[in-house]
Design an enzyme around this catalytic site. Structure first.
Site, mmCIF file in Angstrom:
data_model
loop_
_atom_site.group_PDB
_atom_site.id
_atom_site.type_symbol
_atom_site.label_atom_id
_atom_site.label_comp_id
_atom_site.label_asym_id
_atom_site.label_seq_id
_atom_site.Cartn_x
_atom_site.Cartn_y
_atom_site.Cartn_z
ATOM 1 N N HIS A 39 -7.392 -0.456 1.744
ATOM 2 C CA HIS A 39 -6.425 -0.214 1.784
ATOM 3 C C HIS A 39 -6.163 0.430 3.773
ATOM 4 C CE1 HIS A 39 -7.760 2.390 -1.471
ATOM 5 N NE2 HIS A 39 -6.541 2.107 -1.384
ATOM 6 N N SER A 188 -11.331 0.832 -5.216
ATOM 7 C CA SER A 188 -12.659 2.829 -5.007
ATOM 8 C C SER A 188 -12.841 2.613 -6.209
ATOM 9 C CB SER A 188 -11.125 3.855 -5.109
ATOM 10 O OG SER A 188 -9.758 3.046 -4.090
#
Ligand code: PAF
Length: 304
Positions: A39, A188
């Site tokens: 990210h 994630s």
């Protein structure tokens, strides 16, 4: 400038308006939080493209199916704020679900065709949820650019298509997949893996790499390229939900009995225990699985 945290649509819209009114361009990185260096590479790239960057942290309920991991999806607001501050983000948007979805809401953005296969086949309604929330975020922020990762390749194509079809004034940048040293794509959901599962997950990049090498040596038979990946997954006892070769733009699947052209998307979803991981490469475009140098290879398109 210090980082501002907004949790309501109206505060966030005001903060975005103020940035644009001051003559600064605004970039958006939409995320579901639990930020990792993948990210942050998107954020760093967005900062090169726009003078201010907003990051949304929202675990979007409408893109999760009834038996998916909505309730256990990792959340770490404090950690996310720290990382965003360190990477020069101007605005964070972390709304409750009620801010994004009225209790009697009845609107969905549906991108047809592109969403039929790959993840769309196993996750009905998933891309309607993604397209809807991304459209809402664009409507609130009014970004001039937004950055998405190529790991979610089908999502990237869906977003590019909706921007083109709805004439939205935002430029979409695609950032290369960021990988661990052993090639596993950052996600994630990697946090769900036990140590033993994490080791077995190496079969995913190994399979993709095998297919890339085979393609580089001239192999074009779809079934052979696909089986390079399936075999590696099988040896590591990973359950392949799909391993598919498809056109990189239309996402139309290549017949298994046929041959791929000069480029082909090779995409997969695999289960390790209850964790579902996805990955992909574009054969003929990517020649190695490498940890990307942040942003240096990102590609932008107004429509595409
Ligand atoms: O890729 C994600 O994290 C999500 O699908 C997105 C784009 C933030 C929409 O909820």
């Amino acid at each position: 400038m210090s980082l501002e945290l907004c949790s309501t649509v109206s505060d966030f819209r005001d903060a975005c308006d103020a940035i644009r009114a001051s003559g600064r361009s605004l970039g958006l990185v939409p995320t579901m939080g639990a930020l990792h260096s993948g990210h942050m590479a998107l954020v760093d790239y967005a900062r090169q493209q726009a003078s201010s960057v907003a990051v949304s942290l929202f675990v979007n309920p409408t893109q999760f199916g009834p038996n998916e991991d909505l309730s256990r999806y990792p959340r770490d607001l404090a950690g996310d704020l720290e990382k965003c501050e360190a990477h020069g983000v101007s605005l964070i948007f972390a709304p409750p679900a009620s801010e994004m979805y009225a209790s009697d809401e009845s609107t969905r953005v549906v991108v047809r065709g592109l969403t039929d296969g790959l993840c769309g086949a196993a996750r009905p309604g998933h891309f309607d949820g993604v397209a809807t929330i991304v459209t809402k975020l664009f409507a609130v922020v009014g970004p001039s650019i937004a950055v998405f990762g190529r790991k979610d390749y089908q999502q990237l194509k869906v977003v590019q298509r909706l921007v083109r079809d709805l004439l939205l004034p935002v430029r979409i940048f695609a950032h290369p997949t960021v990988r661990e040293a052993d090639g596993l794509a950052l996600s994630s959901r990697n946090a769900y893996l036990t140590q033993e599962q994490r080791q077995r997950a190496r079969a995913i990049p190994r399979g993709l790499l095998r297919a890339m090498h085979s393609f580089a040596r001239g192999e074009r038979r779809a079934v052979v390229l696909r089986d390079s990946v399936r075999d590696e997954l099988g040896h590591a006892h990973l359950e392949a939900e799909y391993v598919t070769l498809a056109d990189p733009e239309s996402l139309a699947p290549v017949e298994l009995g046929g041959a791929v052209g000069s480029t082909a998307l090779l995409a997969l979803a695999a289960r390790i225990g209850s964790t579902r991981l996805i990955d992909n490469v574009v054969l003929g475009e990517e020649t190695a699985l490498s940890v990307s140098e942040e942003g240096s290879k990102a590609e932008g398109s107004e429509h595409a």
